[in-house]
Design a protein around this motif. Structure first.
Motif, short mmCIF file in Angstrom:
data_model
loop_
_atom_site.label_atom_id
_atom_site.label_comp_id
_atom_site.label_asym_id
_atom_site.label_seq_id
_atom_site.Cartn_x
_atom_site.Cartn_y
_atom_site.Cartn_z
N PRO A 35 44.02 30.88 42.79
CA PRO A 35 44.42 29.98 43.92
C PRO A 35 45.94 29.36 43.89
O PRO A 35 46.15 29.37 42.58
N THR A 36 46.53 28.90 44.92
CA THR A 36 47.82 28.36 44.61
C THR A 36 47.71 26.89 45.23
O THR A 36 48.54 26.76 46.19
N PRO A 37 47.09 26.10 44.64
CA PRO A 37 47.03 24.72 45.22
C PRO A 37 48.27 23.89 45.19
O PRO A 37 49.07 24.02 44.22
N PRO A 38 48.34 22.50 45.95
CA PRO A 38 49.51 21.81 45.64
C PRO A 38 49.36 21.35 44.34
O PRO A 38 48.21 21.39 43.69
N ALA A 39 50.51 20.56 43.52
CA ALA A 39 50.58 20.30 42.20
C ALA A 39 49.23 19.03 41.81
O ALA A 39 48.75 19.25 40.83
N GLN A 40 48.96 18.43 42.84
CA GLN A 40 47.93 17.15 42.59
C GLN A 40 46.61 17.84 42.18
O GLN A 40 45.74 17.63 41.53
N GLU A 41 46.15 18.98 43.36
CA GLU A 41 45.04 19.48 42.99
C GLU A 41 44.76 20.52 41.97
O GLU A 41 44.06 20.50 41.26
N ALA A 42 46.06 21.14 41.60
CA ALA A 42 46.11 22.00 40.42
C ALA A 42 45.96 21.22 39.09
O ALA A 42 45.03 21.48 38.25
N ARG A 61 30.76 32.18 28.63
CA ARG A 61 32.19 32.31 29.42
C ARG A 61 32.96 33.32 28.80
O ARG A 61 33.36 33.36 27.70
N HIS A 62 33.81 34.07 29.68
CA HIS A 62 34.74 34.91 29.25
C HIS A 62 35.79 35.03 30.71
O HIS A 62 35.49 35.61 31.59
N ASP A 63 36.81 34.40 30.59
CA ASP A 63 37.48 34.14 31.80
C ASP A 63 38.23 35.52 32.31
O ASP A 63 38.39 36.25 31.52
N PRO A 64 38.56 35.54 33.57
CA PRO A 64 39.03 36.55 34.05
C PRO A 64 40.57 36.70 34.05
O PRO A 64 41.33 35.64 33.33
N THR A 65 41.17 37.66 34.27
CA THR A 65 42.77 38.02 34.20
C THR A 65 43.19 37.79 35.56
O THR A 65 42.48 38.12 36.68
N PRO A 66 44.19 37.20 36.04
CA PRO A 66 45.10 36.45 34.89
C PRO A 66 44.50 35.33 34.19
O PRO A 66 43.79 34.69 35.15
N ASP A 67 44.90 34.93 33.26
CA ASP A 67 44.59 33.87 32.48
C ASP A 67 44.82 32.32 33.31
O ASP A 67 46.30 32.29 33.51
N SER A 68 43.91 31.62 33.73
CA SER A 68 44.41 30.39 34.87
C SER A 68 43.51 29.30 34.28
O SER A 68 42.24 29.61 34.42
N PRO A 69 43.85 27.90 34.37
CA PRO A 69 42.86 27.01 34.39
C PRO A 69 42.20 26.76 35.86
O PRO A 69 41.39 25.69 35.75
N LEU A 70 42.71 27.73 36.70
CA LEU A 70 42.12 27.54 38.09
C LEU A 70 40.93 28.63 38.39
O LEU A 70 40.41 28.42 39.58
N THR A 71 40.79 29.39 37.32
CA THR A 71 39.47 30.46 37.49
C THR A 71 38.72 30.38 35.99
O THR A 71 39.26 30.01 35.03
N ALA A 72 37.52 30.65 36.24
CA ALA A 72 36.69 30.66 35.13
C ALA A 72 35.48 31.78 35.34
O ALA A 72 35.31 32.14 36.66
N ARG A 73 35.15 32.47 34.63
CA ARG A 73 33.96 33.49 34.57
C ARG A 73 32.75 33.58 33.44
O ARG A 73 33.31 33.17 32.50
N TRP A 74 31.78 33.61 33.83
CA TRP A 74 30.50 33.59 33.02
C TRP A 74 29.56 35.02 33.55
O TRP A 74 29.53 35.20 34.61
N GLY A 75 29.28 35.78 32.39
CA GLY A 75 28.26 36.72 33.06
C GLY A 75 28.98 37.93 33.40
O GLY A 75 30.18 38.04 33.53
N ILE A 87 41.00 26.22 46.12
CA ILE A 87 40.99 27.09 47.27
C ILE A 87 41.20 26.32 48.42
O ILE A 87 41.20 25.09 48.73
N PRO A 88 41.98 27.03 49.55
CA PRO A 88 42.17 26.20 50.68
C PRO A 88 40.82 26.11 51.34
O PRO A 88 39.61 26.83 51.23
N ARG A 89 40.82 25.06 52.21
CA ARG A 89 39.69 24.71 52.94
C ARG A 89 39.03 25.91 53.88
O ARG A 89 39.79 26.57 54.64
#
Length: 158
Positions: A35-42, A61-75, A87-89
């Motif tokens: 996602p590309t949220p505004p700075a405060q949300e990020a 946990r094994h994070d997806p690509t690209p590496d980002s603190p806005l995404t995470a993945r398990w299993g 994410i946007p509403r």
């Protein structure tokens, strides 16, 4: 002498196999749209990322690509859990027929999908989306692992 002639062919074959493996469909499932949220949300998402658990429902946990603190993945596969923060509403939030569930002070909208349920936080800024595999089609227990980190880092809007 014939033995040396076949070596370059073996090396090329090995390179071709490795290249094909690098383009396999499992790599495609590792990719998640960031996602590309505004700075405060990020910043809020980054704070959330630091508190996310190492395991959820017994899945590492094994994070997806690209590496980002806005995404995470398990299993993986039918037991996959993917989190996207900021994410946007979603338009689906306006659908009064979608069910909701509350887990430890965090409310979620539940959207049924063929590939597994989609959970979206309600009354939090920013929005968090959990995409889960079919294993969780009738099981919202995975939400427990996210309740405390979300409650601690994401502002309640109601």
């Amino acid at each position: 002498m014939t033995h040396l002639r076949h070596r370059p062919l073996l090396v090329l074959s090995a390179v071709a196999v490795l290249a094909a493996a690098g383009c396999s469909s499992s790599d495609a499932t590792d990719k998640v749209a960031v996602p590309t949220p505004p700075a405060q949300e990020a910043r809020a998402c980054e704070a959330l990322d630091k508190l996310l658990p190492d395991t959820v429902a017994g899945r590492l946990r094994h994070d997806p690509t690209p590496d980002s603190p806005l995404t995470a993945r398990w299993g993986d596969g039918d037991a996959e859990i993917v989190l996207r923060c900021g994410i946007p509403r979603p338009d689906e939030m306006s659908d009064p027929t979608l069910p909701g569930v509350g887990v430890d002070g965090v409310d979620w909208t539940v959207e049924k999908r063929d590939q597994g349920p989609r959970f979206i936080t309600q009354y939090r800024d920013p929005y968090v989306e959990l995409l889960t595999g079919t294993r969780y089609a009738n099981d919202a227990s995975v939400l427990q692992a996210f309740a405390a980190p979300i409650a601690k880092t994401l502002r309640k809007t109601v």
